[in-house]
Design a protein around this motif. Structure first.
Motif, PDB file in Angstrom:
ATOM      1  N   THR A 114       2.058  16.521  30.938  1.00  0.00           N
ATOM      2  CA  THR A 114       3.177  17.329  31.421  1.00  0.00           C
ATOM      3  C   THR A 114       2.696  18.765  31.545  1.00  0.00           C
ATOM      4  OG1 THR A 114       4.011  17.905  29.215  1.00  0.00           O
ATOM      5  CG2 THR A 114       4.876  15.888  30.217  1.00  0.00           C
ATOM      6  N   THR A 115       3.226  19.465  32.530  1.00  0.00           N
ATOM      7  CA  THR A 115       2.962  20.898  32.668  1.00  0.00           C
ATOM      8  C   THR A 115       4.295  21.591  32.944  1.00  0.00           C
ATOM      9  OG1 THR A 115       2.385  20.500  35.000  1.00  0.00           O
ATOM     10  CG2 THR A 115       0.568  20.781  33.437  1.00  0.00           C
ATOM     11  N   GLU A 116       4.407  22.783  32.436  1.00  0.00           N
ATOM     12  CA  GLU A 116       5.665  23.515  32.598  1.00  0.00           C
ATOM     13  C   GLU A 116       5.926  23.870  34.057  1.00  0.00           C
ATOM     14  OE1 GLU A 116       6.059  26.790  29.871  1.00  0.00           O
ATOM     15  OE2 GLU A 116       5.085  25.660  28.253  1.00  0.00           O
TER      16      GLU A 116
ATOM     17  N   MET B 277       5.931  20.283  18.079  1.00  0.00           N
ATOM     18  CA  MET B 277       5.823  19.275  17.030  1.00  0.00           C
ATOM     19  C   MET B 277       7.195  18.937  16.450  1.00  0.00           C
ATOM     20  SD  MET B 277       2.281  19.971  14.938  1.00  0.00           S
ATOM     21  CE  MET B 277       2.677  21.633  14.414  1.00  0.00           C
ATOM     22  N   MET B 278       8.060  19.936  16.321  1.00  0.00           N
ATOM     23  CA  MET B 278       9.404  19.684  15.815  1.00  0.00           C
ATOM     24  C   MET B 278      10.196  18.815  16.785  1.00  0.00           C
ATOM     25  SD  MET B 278      10.401  23.369  14.084  1.00  0.00           S
ATOM     26  CE  MET B 278      11.900  22.729  13.308  1.00  0.00           C
ATOM     27  N   ALA B 279      10.002  19.040  18.078  1.00  0.00           N
ATOM     28  CA  ALA B 279      10.685  18.224  19.082  1.00  0.00           C
ATOM     29  C   ALA B 279      10.165  16.791  19.056  1.00  0.00           C
ATOM     30  CB  ALA B 279      10.493  18.839  20.464  1.00  0.00           C
ATOM     31  N   VAL B 280       8.841  16.632  18.909  1.00  0.00           N
ATOM     32  CA  VAL B 280       8.258  15.295  18.813  1.00  0.00           C
ATOM     33  C   VAL B 280       8.745  14.595  17.548  1.00  0.00           C
ATOM     34  CG1 VAL B 280       6.099  14.003  18.518  1.00  0.00           C
ATOM     35  CG2 VAL B 280       6.211  15.888  20.162  1.00  0.00           C
ATOM     36  N   ALA B 281       8.807  15.345  16.445  1.00  0.00           N
ATOM     37  CA  ALA B 281       9.279  14.776  15.188  1.00  0.00           C
ATOM     38  C   ALA B 281      10.740  14.338  15.295  1.00  0.00           C
ATOM     39  CB  ALA B 281       9.119  15.796  14.064  1.00  0.00           C
TER      40      ALA B 281
ATOM     41  N   TYR C 138       8.365  19.309  29.426  1.00  0.00           N
ATOM     42  CA  TYR C 138       7.725  19.262  28.114  1.00  0.00           C
ATOM     43  C   TYR C 138       7.367  17.820  27.753  1.00  0.00           C
ATOM     44  CZ  TYR C 138       9.706  23.953  27.849  1.00  0.00           C
ATOM     45  OH  TYR C 138      10.034  25.252  28.107  1.00  0.00           O
ATOM     46  N   VAL C 139       6.494  17.667  26.764  1.00  0.00           N
ATOM     47  CA  VAL C 139       6.029  16.326  26.407  1.00  0.00           C
ATOM     48  C   VAL C 139       7.175  15.397  26.019  1.00  0.00           C
ATOM     49  CG1 VAL C 139       3.674  16.959  25.764  1.00  0.00           C
ATOM     50  CG2 VAL C 139       5.505  17.157  24.070  1.00  0.00           C
ATOM     51  N   THR C 140       8.192  15.924  25.351  1.00  0.00           N
ATOM     52  CA  THR C 140       9.300  15.070  24.914  1.00  0.00           C
ATOM     53  C   THR C 140      10.201  14.650  26.065  1.00  0.00           C
ATOM     54  OG1 THR C 140      10.469  17.112  24.307  1.00  0.00           O
ATOM     55  CG2 THR C 140       9.392  15.886  22.538  1.00  0.00           C
ATOM     56  N   GLN C 141       9.933  15.172  27.265  1.00  0.00           N
ATOM     57  CA  GLN C 141      10.712  14.782  28.447  1.00  0.00           C
ATOM     58  C   GLN C 141       9.956  13.779  29.325  1.00  0.00           C
ATOM     59  OE1 GLN C 141      11.054  18.789  29.980  1.00  0.00           O
ATOM     60  NE2 GLN C 141      13.107  19.072  29.141  1.00  0.00           N
ATOM     61  N   HIS C 142       8.753  13.409  28.924  1.00  0.00           N
ATOM     62  CA  HIS C 142       7.953  12.524  29.773  1.00  0.00           C
ATOM     63  C   HIS C 142       8.560  11.123  29.816  1.00  0.00           C
ATOM     64  CE1 HIS C 142       4.556  10.427  31.555  1.00  0.00           C
ATOM     65  NE2 HIS C 142       4.032  11.613  31.837  1.00  0.00           N
ATOM     66  N   SER C 143       8.505  10.512  30.990  1.00  0.00           N
ATOM     67  CA  SER C 143       9.134   9.213  31.207  1.00  0.00           C
ATOM     68  C   SER C 143       8.501   8.091  30.396  1.00  0.00           C
ATOM     69  CB  SER C 143       9.082   8.854  32.697  1.00  0.00           C
ATOM     70  OG  SER C 143       7.739   8.793  33.152  1.00  0.00           O
ATOM     71  N   ILE C 144       7.244   8.261  29.960  1.00  0.00           N
ATOM     72  CA  ILE C 144       6.584   7.209  29.188  1.00  0.00           C
ATOM     73  C   ILE C 144       7.348   6.906  27.903  1.00  0.00           C
ATOM     74  CG2 ILE C 144       5.049   8.745  27.891  1.00  0.00           C
ATOM     75  CD1 ILE C 144       4.143   5.277  29.331  1.00  0.00           C
ATOM     76  N   LEU C 145       8.069   7.888  27.388  1.00  0.00           N
ATOM     77  CA  LEU C 145       8.811   7.701  26.142  1.00  0.00           C
ATOM     78  C   LEU C 145       9.989   6.747  26.322  1.00  0.00           C
ATOM     79  CD1 LEU C 145       8.850  11.387  24.836  1.00  0.00           C
ATOM     80  CD2 LEU C 145       7.276   9.547  24.238  1.00  0.00           C
ATOM     81  N   ASN C 146      10.411   6.565  27.555  1.00  0.00           N
ATOM     82  CA  ASN C 146      11.500   5.633  27.849  1.00  0.00           C
ATOM     83  C   ASN C 146      10.994   4.254  28.259  1.00  0.00           C
ATOM     84  OD1 ASN C 146      13.490   7.692  27.461  1.00  0.00           O
ATOM     85  ND2 ASN C 146      13.058   8.451  29.529  1.00  0.00           N
ATOM     86  N   LYS C 147       9.687   4.128  28.417  1.00  0.00           N
ATOM     87  CA  LYS C 147       9.116   2.874  28.901  1.00  0.00           C
ATOM     88  C   LYS C 147       8.455   2.056  27.805  1.00  0.00           C
ATOM     89  CE  LYS C 147       8.202   4.818  33.494  1.00  0.00           C
ATOM     90  NZ  LYS C 147       7.149   5.192  34.484  1.00  0.00           N
ATOM     91  N   ILE C 148       7.943   2.731  26.783  1.00  0.00           N
ATOM     92  CA  ILE C 148       7.205   2.044  25.723  1.00  0.00           C
ATOM     93  C   ILE C 148       7.818   2.378  24.369  1.00  0.00           C
ATOM     94  CG2 ILE C 148       4.971   1.807  24.552  1.00  0.00           C
ATOM     95  CD1 ILE C 148       3.593   2.530  27.139  1.00  0.00           C
TER      96      ILE C 148
END
Length: 258
Positions: free
Chosen positions: A164-166, A199-203, A175-185
């Motif tokens: 991801t790039t801003e 890191m707080m957003a990922v956590a 941002y990384v927490t908005q990437h579509s891969i998080l909804n696929k796997i």
């Protein structure tokens, strides 16, 4: 784990970006064991304004070439001096310091490694070790623009790479927490390192989805052995020195508001 004070020789100093260099160092003897997530304290010679060593994550360990790599962001006089070293120069380091990421009990293809900025550095060695043990890690790397994404070819050697790039110049915009891969796997384990808000957003994502998650903190570290108390983090076990008890922590141990 035993620590070593070593005089290492520069084999390469590669400028990857205006603000980043990749420093490769070797030893006349076999380098000691180093684990993913650990770091080194590097002495800065030739800088009149730098008196303390600089803590730098171990980026990669090349056993065939007997090299240890450090991805260094140029943010002050100390790191800028490191960017000027030449092949053949000697650099004094203390390593390996701190704890390491937890390796899975069995190989998995549901491991997500999230890095942002220079926080991508420890993810490369972790990914290599996971792949070596039979896992297939997924990398999710975030940056401001395509110019700030580093070592993509190295990461691709060990698993799928998503970015991801801003500004949207590489991968998905945001941002990384908005990437579509998080909804696929549905991942089983997340490892992350980077700016604290990231890191707080990922956590928060991990906790919300009941996924085990480890973060590598980047608190200010001066001594690297828990003596100076510069890097204290408030945890469920009280105030702990990140350099000694970390830098890797399970998110359940941190008192972040997540």
């Amino acid at each position: 784990m035993k620590k070593f004070i070593l005089d290492l020789t520069v084999t390469e100093n590669l400028r990857l970006h205006t603000n980043y260099v990749l420093l490769k160092l070797t030893s006349q003897t076999v380098l000691p064991e180093m684990l993913p997530g650990q770091f080194a304290e590097i002495r800065i010679d030739g800088s009149p304004t730098t008196f303390l060593r600089r803590p730098i994550s171990i980026n990669y360990v090349d056993r065939q070439r007997n090299e240890v790599w450090f991805l260094i962001q140029l943010v002050g006089d100390g790191t800028k001096r490191l960017a000027q070293v030449n092949r053949g120069e000697i650099i004094n380091v203390v390593l390996p310091l701190g704890n390491s990421f937890t390796m899975p009990e069995k190989p998995s293809d549901k491991l997500l490694l999230v890095g942002g900025g220079v926080g991508t550095a420890p993810m490369l060695y972790l990914g290599e070790q996971l792949a070596k043990n039979g896992s297939k890690p997924t990398f999710l790397l975030g940056a401001r623009s395509n110019k700030d994404l580093l070592q993509l070819e190295d990461f691709a050697a060990y698993g799928e790479v998503y970015t991801t790039t801003e500004d949207g110049s590489h991968g998905e915009k945001g941002y990384v927490t908005q990437h579509s891969i998080l909804n696929k796997i549905k991942f089983e384990q997340i490892y992350t390192c980077g700016p604290k808000p990231m890191m707080m957003a990922v956590a928060k994502y991990a906790k919300g989805n009941d996924i085990n998650c480890e973060v590598s903190l980047e608190n200010t570290m001066a001594c690297g052995i828990g003596a100076c108390l510069c890097c204290v983090e408030n945890t469920t076990e009280g105030h702990l020195c990140v350099c000694k008890e970390g830098p890797v922590f399970n998110i359940n141990k941190l008192l972040w508001q997540i």
